[in-house]
Design a protein around this motif. Structure first.
Motif, PDB file in Angstrom:
ATOM      1  N   GLU A   1      -3.944  -1.087   6.759  1.00 26.38           N
ATOM      2  CA  GLU A   1      -5.372  -1.341   6.591  1.00 26.38           C
ATOM      3  C   GLU A   1      -5.895  -0.685   5.308  1.00 26.38           C
ATOM      4  OE1 GLU A   1      -7.504  -0.304  10.132  1.00 26.38           O
ATOM      5  OE2 GLU A   1      -6.069  -1.331  11.436  1.00 26.38           O
ATOM      6  N   VAL A   2      -5.441   0.527   5.024  1.00 25.94           N
ATOM      7  CA  VAL A   2      -5.848   1.197   3.788  1.00 25.94           C
ATOM      8  C   VAL A   2      -5.349   0.413   2.578  1.00 25.94           C
ATOM      9  CG1 VAL A   2      -5.575   3.289   2.388  1.00 25.94           C
ATOM     10  CG2 VAL A   2      -5.958   3.477   4.865  1.00 25.94           C
ATOM     11  N   ALA A   3      -4.133  -0.102   2.672  1.00 33.80           N
ATOM     12  CA  ALA A   3      -3.580  -0.881   1.555  1.00 33.80           C
ATOM     13  C   ALA A   3      -4.400  -2.143   1.308  1.00 33.80           C
ATOM     14  CB  ALA A   3      -2.120  -1.246   1.846  1.00 33.80           C
ATOM     15  N   LEU A   4      -4.936  -2.736   2.354  1.00 29.59           N
ATOM     16  CA  LEU A   4      -5.770  -3.928   2.189  1.00 29.59           C
ATOM     17  C   LEU A   4      -7.120  -3.590   1.568  1.00 29.59           C
ATOM     18  CD1 LEU A   4      -5.095  -5.775   5.574  1.00 29.59           C
ATOM     19  CD2 LEU A   4      -4.424  -6.561   3.302  1.00 29.59           C
ATOM     20  N   VAL A   5      -7.645  -2.417   1.895  1.00 30.01           N
ATOM     21  CA  VAL A   5      -8.975  -2.031   1.430  1.00 30.01           C
ATOM     22  C   VAL A   5      -8.949  -1.481   0.004  1.00 30.01           C
ATOM     23  CG1 VAL A   5     -10.825  -0.346   1.800  1.00 30.01           C
ATOM     24  CG2 VAL A   5      -9.901  -1.635   3.730  1.00 30.01           C
ATOM     25  N   LEU A   6      -7.898  -0.779  -0.359  1.00 25.23           N
ATOM     26  CA  LEU A   6      -7.869  -0.071  -1.641  1.00 25.23           C
ATOM     27  C   LEU A   6      -8.190  -0.956  -2.842  1.00 25.23           C
ATOM     28  CD1 LEU A   6      -7.432   2.727  -2.822  1.00 25.23           C
ATOM     29  CD2 LEU A   6      -4.994   2.201  -3.009  1.00 25.23           C
ATOM     30  N   PRO A   7      -7.638  -2.162  -2.956  1.00 26.88           N
ATOM     31  CA  PRO A   7      -7.985  -2.997  -4.121  1.00 26.88           C
ATOM     32  C   PRO A   7      -9.429  -3.489  -4.109  1.00 26.88           C
ATOM     33  CG  PRO A   7      -5.949  -3.746  -3.070  1.00 26.88           C
ATOM     34  CD  PRO A   7      -6.601  -2.794  -2.139  1.00 26.88           C
ATOM     35  N   LEU A   8     -10.107  -3.365  -2.966  1.00 25.61           N
ATOM     36  CA  LEU A   8     -11.485  -3.822  -2.847  1.00 25.61           C
ATOM     37  C   LEU A   8     -12.483  -2.685  -2.984  1.00 25.61           C
ATOM     38  CD1 LEU A   8     -10.971  -6.108   0.273  1.00 25.61           C
ATOM     39  CD2 LEU A   8     -11.278  -6.884  -2.079  1.00 25.61           C
ATOM     40  N   SER A   9     -12.015  -1.494  -3.352  1.00 26.21           N
ATOM     41  CA  SER A   9     -12.873  -0.317  -3.320  1.00 26.21           C
ATOM     42  C   SER A   9     -14.115  -0.475  -4.193  1.00 26.21           C
ATOM     43  CB  SER A   9     -12.082   0.920  -3.758  1.00 26.21           C
ATOM     44  OG  SER A   9     -11.570   0.752  -5.064  1.00 26.21           O
ATOM     45  N   TRP A  10     -13.995  -1.255  -5.254  1.00 26.95           N
ATOM     46  CA  TRP A  10     -15.135  -1.435  -6.167  1.00 26.95           C
ATOM     47  C   TRP A  10     -16.268  -2.247  -5.552  1.00 26.95           C
ATOM     48  CZ3 TRP A  10     -16.126  -6.551  -7.355  1.00 26.95           C
ATOM     49  CH2 TRP A  10     -15.082  -7.458  -7.045  1.00 26.95           C
ATOM     50  N   SER A  11     -15.977  -2.984  -4.476  1.00 25.97           N
ATOM     51  CA  SER A  11     -16.999  -3.859  -3.905  1.00 25.97           C
ATOM     52  C   SER A  11     -17.367  -3.499  -2.473  1.00 25.97           C
ATOM     53  CB  SER A  11     -16.512  -5.316  -3.947  1.00 25.97           C
ATOM     54  OG  SER A  11     -15.379  -5.484  -3.111  1.00 25.97           O
ATOM     55  N   LEU A  12     -16.881  -2.370  -1.973  1.00 27.12           N
ATOM     56  CA  LEU A  12     -17.197  -1.983  -0.607  1.00 27.12           C
ATOM     57  C   LEU A  12     -18.647  -1.529  -0.484  1.00 27.12           C
ATOM     58  CD1 LEU A  12     -14.015   0.111   0.296  1.00 27.12           C
ATOM     59  CD2 LEU A  12     -14.551  -2.204   1.069  1.00 27.12           C
ATOM     60  N   THR A  13     -19.173  -1.645   0.723  1.00 27.36           N
ATOM     61  CA  THR A  13     -20.488  -1.078   0.988  1.00 27.36           C
ATOM     62  C   THR A  13     -20.382   0.444   0.909  1.00 27.36           C
ATOM     63  OG1 THR A  13     -20.097  -0.883   3.367  1.00 27.36           O
ATOM     64  CG2 THR A  13     -20.996  -2.984   2.555  1.00 27.36           C
ATOM     65  N   PRO A  14     -21.488   1.144   0.708  1.00 23.79           N
ATOM     66  CA  PRO A  14     -21.434   2.607   0.641  1.00 23.79           C
ATOM     67  C   PRO A  14     -20.777   3.243   1.861  1.00 23.79           C
ATOM     68  CG  PRO A  14     -23.540   1.846  -0.172  1.00 23.79           C
ATOM     69  CD  PRO A  14     -22.845   0.629   0.374  1.00 23.79           C
ATOM     70  N   ARG A  15     -21.050   2.705   3.044  1.00 22.74           N
ATOM     71  CA  ARG A  15     -20.443   3.263   4.250  1.00 22.74           C
ATOM     72  C   ARG A  15     -18.932   3.072   4.236  1.00 22.74           C
ATOM     73  NH1 ARG A  15     -22.599   1.056   9.875  1.00 22.74           N
ATOM     74  NH2 ARG A  15     -24.495   1.965   8.996  1.00 22.74           N
ATOM     75  N   ALA A  16     -18.488   1.878   3.884  1.00 20.80           N
ATOM     76  CA  ALA A  16     -17.050   1.618   3.847  1.00 20.80           C
ATOM     77  C   ALA A  16     -16.385   2.419   2.736  1.00 20.80           C
ATOM     78  CB  ALA A  16     -16.805   0.121   3.655  1.00 20.80           C
ATOM     79  N   GLU A  17     -17.063   2.581   1.620  1.00 18.80           N
ATOM     80  CA  GLU A  17     -16.523   3.361   0.510  1.00 18.80           C
ATOM     81  C   GLU A  17     -16.347   4.826   0.907  1.00 18.80           C
ATOM     82  OE1 GLU A  17     -17.534   4.264  -4.204  1.00 18.80           O
ATOM     83  OE2 GLU A  17     -18.924   3.122  -2.969  1.00 18.80           O
TER      84      GLU A  17
END
Length: 217
Positions: free
Chosen positions: A58-74
């Motif tokens: 799950e972290v691997a899926l999220v890491l490339p999207l870190s620039w577009s995450l909501t503040p809570r998800a970031e």
């Protein structure tokens, strides 16, 4: 992963290329973000082996999207990075889990090295000389910008990250392998340049690491 390429990783976990161009739609509220309960379990050390392996995916899926995450998800992703000790430790942790986590860690090591070498003029000159010697690999013909500038390698890194963000890991690996394999020749294209020789060595190691993670020759 080899210590030398990992040792070149710098910057904050969620801000690899400040001001860089991005494409694609931002995720919705908490979309692709990490589950708060799982983050809590991981930081508390209560996840068992299989649960931690799933969390690493799950972290691997999220890491490339870190620039577009909501503040809570970031913040949840940042919490994982802080718990592990920082960016390098996060990638080392991902690298311990086969499959997508390991591949993602090694692709990020490549991307960070591309960013690093983008800032060194002798390397840019070596890349230009390499292009003058012949056409780049077919996998890079639609990736490399027409002119070789200080943005060239960073643009390639961005493309790899975008592919990961779209969950196209095999294509991201294909572009990464072509990139690292091609840049191994920079030292020969610019003999006498210590910077070009250094990049050739790093790219050779990274290509081996990525090929192993992607299970390709």
């Amino acid at each position: 992963m080899h210590a030398k390429p990992l040792g070149r990783i710098a910057g904050e976990l969620l801000h690899r290329r400040p001001g860089g161009r991005r494409s694609g739609d931002p995720v919705g509220p908490d979309a692709f973000g990490l589950d708060a309960e799982k983050v809590g379990g991981f930081t508390a050390g209560t996840l068992d082996g299989p649960a931690e392996a799933r969390f690493a995916e799950e972290v691997a899926l999220v890491l490339p999207l870190s620039w577009s995450l909501t503040p809570r998800a970031e913040e949840r992703l940042s919490e994982v990075g802080r718990h592990l000790g920082g960016r390098r430790q996060l990638l080392e942790w991902l690298d311990r889990h086969p499959g997508l986590p390991r591949l993602t860690a090694r692709l990020f090591a490549l991307m960070d090295n591309l960013d690093h070498f983008s800032e060194r003029p002798p390397v840019i000159e070596a890349v230009s000389a390499l292009r003058d010697r012949g056409a780049p690999p077919a996998e890079l013909r639609d990736v490399l910008p027409p002119e070789t500038t200080e943005e060239t390698l960073a643009d390639v890194a961005q493309r790899i990250e975008e592919l990961l963000g779209r969950q196209e890991a095999p294509e991201a690996a294909r572009v990464a392998l072509a990139t690292a394999g091609w840049l191994r020749g920079a030292g020969d294209a610019a003999p006498g340049s210590p910077e070009a020789a250094e990049m050739s060595e790093v790219m050779s190691r990274l290509r081996t690491d990525i090929a192993e993670a992607a299970d390709v020759p």
